[in-house]
Design a protein around this motif. Structure first.
Motif, PDB file in Angstrom:
ATOM      1  N   ASP A   1     -47.616   0.809  43.778  1.00  0.00           N
ATOM      2  CA  ASP A   1     -47.921   1.059  45.190  1.00  0.00           C
ATOM      3  C   ASP A   1     -49.366   0.692  45.507  1.00  0.00           C
ATOM      4  N   GLU A   2     -50.288   1.151  44.667  1.00  0.00           N
ATOM      5  CA  GLU A   2     -51.714   0.932  44.939  1.00  0.00           C
ATOM      6  C   GLU A   2     -52.130  -0.517  44.723  1.00  0.00           C
ATOM      7  N   GLU A   3     -51.654  -1.138  43.653  1.00  0.00           N
ATOM      8  CA  GLU A   3     -52.108  -2.484  43.303  1.00  0.00           C
ATOM      9  C   GLU A   3     -51.297  -3.588  43.967  1.00  0.00           C
ATOM     10  N   PHE A   4     -49.999  -3.335  44.206  1.00  0.00           N
ATOM     11  CA  PHE A   4     -49.136  -4.381  44.773  1.00  0.00           C
ATOM     12  C   PHE A   4     -48.502  -3.971  46.094  1.00  0.00           C
ATOM     13  N   ASN A   5     -48.850  -2.761  46.598  1.00  0.00           N
ATOM     14  CA  ASN A   5     -48.303  -2.332  47.877  1.00  0.00           C
ATOM     15  C   ASN A   5     -46.779  -2.440  47.869  1.00  0.00           C
ATOM     16  N   THR A   6     -46.177  -2.083  46.746  1.00  0.00           N
ATOM     17  CA  THR A   6     -44.763  -2.349  46.509  1.00  0.00           C
ATOM     18  C   THR A   6     -44.042  -1.109  46.002  1.00  0.00           C
ATOM     19  N   ILE A   7     -42.836  -0.900  46.518  1.00  0.00           N
ATOM     20  CA  ILE A   7     -41.966   0.171  46.037  1.00  0.00           C
ATOM     21  C   ILE A   7     -40.720  -0.483  45.446  1.00  0.00           C
ATOM     22  N   CYS A   8     -40.367  -0.131  44.224  1.00  0.00           N
ATOM     23  CA  CYS A   8     -39.163  -0.663  43.578  1.00  0.00           C
ATOM     24  C   CYS A   8     -38.046   0.357  43.726  1.00  0.00           C
ATOM     25  N   GLU A   9     -36.950  -0.056  44.337  1.00  0.00           N
ATOM     26  CA  GLU A   9     -35.858   0.873  44.622  1.00  0.00           C
ATOM     27  C   GLU A   9     -34.613   0.578  43.802  1.00  0.00           C
ATOM     28  N   ASP A  10     -34.755  -0.188  42.733  1.00  0.00           N
ATOM     29  CA  ASP A  10     -33.574  -0.590  41.958  1.00  0.00           C
ATOM     30  C   ASP A  10     -33.426   0.182  40.656  1.00  0.00           C
ATOM     31  N   GLY A  11     -34.264   1.188  40.430  1.00  0.00           N
ATOM     32  CA  GLY A  11     -34.161   1.976  39.211  1.00  0.00           C
ATOM     33  C   GLY A  11     -34.830   1.354  38.006  1.00  0.00           C
ATOM     34  N   SER A  12     -35.491   0.210  38.185  1.00  0.00           N
ATOM     35  CA  SER A  12     -36.088  -0.478  37.036  1.00  0.00           C
ATOM     36  C   SER A  12     -37.251   0.296  36.438  1.00  0.00           C
ATOM     37  N   ILE A  13     -38.017   1.014  37.266  1.00  0.00           N
ATOM     38  CA  ILE A  13     -39.152   1.783  36.742  1.00  0.00           C
ATOM     39  C   ILE A  13     -38.649   2.908  35.836  1.00  0.00           C
ATOM     40  N   ILE A  14     -37.575   3.558  36.246  1.00  0.00           N
ATOM     41  CA  ILE A  14     -36.988   4.618  35.417  1.00  0.00           C
ATOM     42  C   ILE A  14     -36.557   4.041  34.077  1.00  0.00           C
ATOM     43  N   GLU A  15     -35.896   2.888  34.114  1.00  0.00           N
ATOM     44  CA  GLU A  15     -35.416   2.247  32.891  1.00  0.00           C
ATOM     45  C   GLU A  15     -36.572   1.853  31.970  1.00  0.00           C
ATOM     46  N   ILE A  16     -37.632   1.315  32.563  1.00  0.00           N
ATOM     47  CA  ILE A  16     -38.799   0.917  31.773  1.00  0.00           C
ATOM     48  C   ILE A  16     -39.417   2.137  31.096  1.00  0.00           C
ATOM     49  N   CYS A  17     -39.590   3.214  31.837  1.00  0.00           N
ATOM     50  CA  CYS A  17     -40.212   4.414  31.276  1.00  0.00           C
ATOM     51  C   CYS A  17     -39.363   5.020  30.164  1.00  0.00           C
ATOM     52  N   GLN A  18     -38.049   5.055  30.362  1.00  0.00           N
ATOM     53  CA  GLN A  18     -37.157   5.564  29.324  1.00  0.00           C
ATOM     54  C   GLN A  18     -37.316   4.768  28.036  1.00  0.00           C
ATOM     55  N   ASN A  19     -37.324   3.459  28.163  1.00  0.00           N
ATOM     56  CA  ASN A  19     -37.392   2.614  26.980  1.00  0.00           C
ATOM     57  C   ASN A  19     -38.769   2.610  26.337  1.00  0.00           C
ATOM     58  N   LEU A  20     -39.827   2.697  27.143  1.00  0.00           N
ATOM     59  CA  LEU A  20     -41.168   2.784  26.571  1.00  0.00           C
ATOM     60  C   LEU A  20     -41.303   4.022  25.691  1.00  0.00           C
ATOM     61  N   LEU A  21     -40.837   5.158  26.191  1.00  0.00           N
ATOM     62  CA  LEU A  21     -40.954   6.399  25.429  1.00  0.00           C
ATOM     63  C   LEU A  21     -40.029   6.396  24.216  1.00  0.00           C
ATOM     64  N   ARG A  22     -38.843   5.815  24.382  1.00  0.00           N
ATOM     65  CA  ARG A  22     -37.908   5.738  23.252  1.00  0.00           C
ATOM     66  C   ARG A  22     -38.459   4.840  22.155  1.00  0.00           C
ATOM     67  N   TYR A  23     -38.999   3.685  22.548  1.00  0.00           N
ATOM     68  CA  TYR A  23     -39.552   2.759  21.559  1.00  0.00           C
ATOM     69  C   TYR A  23     -40.831   3.303  20.928  1.00  0.00           C
ATOM     70  N   LYS A  24     -41.556   4.111  21.681  1.00  0.00           N
ATOM     71  CA  LYS A  24     -42.745   4.731  21.097  1.00  0.00           C
ATOM     72  C   LYS A  24     -42.335   5.644  19.943  1.00  0.00           C
ATOM     73  N   GLN A  25     -41.317   6.475  20.174  1.00  0.00           N
ATOM     74  CA  GLN A  25     -40.849   7.379  19.126  1.00  0.00           C
ATOM     75  C   GLN A  25     -40.271   6.611  17.943  1.00  0.00           C
ATOM     76  N   MET A  26     -39.520   5.553  18.235  1.00  0.00           N
ATOM     77  CA  MET A  26     -38.955   4.732  17.156  1.00  0.00           C
ATOM     78  C   MET A  26     -40.067   4.052  16.354  1.00  0.00           C
ATOM     79  N   SER A  27     -41.117   3.604  17.068  1.00  0.00           N
ATOM     80  CA  SER A  27     -42.241   2.948  16.394  1.00  0.00           C
ATOM     81  C   SER A  27     -42.974   3.925  15.479  1.00  0.00           C
ATOM     82  N   LEU A  28     -43.148   5.154  15.945  1.00  0.00           N
ATOM     83  CA  LEU A  28     -43.817   6.166  15.132  1.00  0.00           C
ATOM     84  C   LEU A  28     -43.024   6.470  13.861  1.00  0.00           C
TER      85      LEU A  28
END
Length: 200
Positions: free
Chosen positions: A72-99
């Motif tokens: 929102d702040e950097e690109f004045n953009t709102i994503c309404e397709d659920g992609s941010i949720i998916e990215i966050c889920q996978n980032l946290l999952r891969y972080k745990q798998m990496s550890l």
């Protein structure tokens, strides 16, 4: 040694995920972050990487809020397709798998992603989309020269499916990128409505 391996590999994972996030690339290509949009996107990747490794117990909602605010702040953009949720889920999952050192399992998933989209690199040149000249009706209503700010509110990705991971149903996949800018409605004359991009 394991600590250094985690940092290096998790960085590559974060970059791979963001390189395949179509919404971010479209926001850059359509000038939503200005002419330095690519650099801003690279900085967002770096920030999210540091945020993930610098906080032990991040909730999915917390990470989602951070990424939404950045877009929102950097690109004045709102994503309404659920992609941010998916990215966050996978980032946290891969972080745990990496550890846990599960890099083979991570690689087997990430290898399925396209390998030719490494655009989050200062050495890669991004082509910015030029706004097509609209009908004269908008020129009559708005002579501020901001025509390019009113275009490309919703972008069709020409049928490509650039989903980050396999989706359970096609309706949840990113086949279209629903990027909506926040809009202000100004009525210069009765009967005309001009849509402008939110000013920072």
């Amino acid at each position: 040694m394991a600590h250094a391996e985690f940092h290096k590999n998790f960085r590559l994972i974060v970059e791979k995920i963001f390189n395949n996030w179509q919404n971010l690339r479209l926001a850059v290509e359509h000038g939503m972050g200005g002419r330095n949009g690519q650099q801003v996107a690279i900085e967002i990747v770096d920030y999210i990487y540091k945020y993930c490794i610098g906080n032990e117990n991040i909730s999915e909602g917390e990470l989602q809020q951070v990424l939404e605010e950045l877009m929102d702040e950097e690109f004045n953009t709102i994503c309404e397709d659920g992609s941010i949720i998916e990215i966050c889920q996978n980032l946290l999952r891969y972080k745990q798998m990496s550890l846990r050192g599960q890099y083979n399992e991570i690689e087997s998933e990430l290898i399925k992603l396209p390998s030719d989209k490494e655009w989050l690199n200062p050495n890669v040149k991004i082509t910015y989309a030029s706004a097509d000249g609209d009908s004269s009706t908008e020129d009559e209503a708005n002579n501020t020269g901001d025509d390019d700010d009113t275009d490309d509110m919703e972008v069709d990705v020409e049928g490509k499916t650039d989903s980050i991971f396999d989706c359970p149903s096609s309706s949840q996949c990113i086949t279209q990128s629903h990027i909506h800018q926040k809009k202000e409605f100004i009525e210069p004359d009765p009967g005309w409505t001009t849509v402008r991009r939110k000013k920072k």
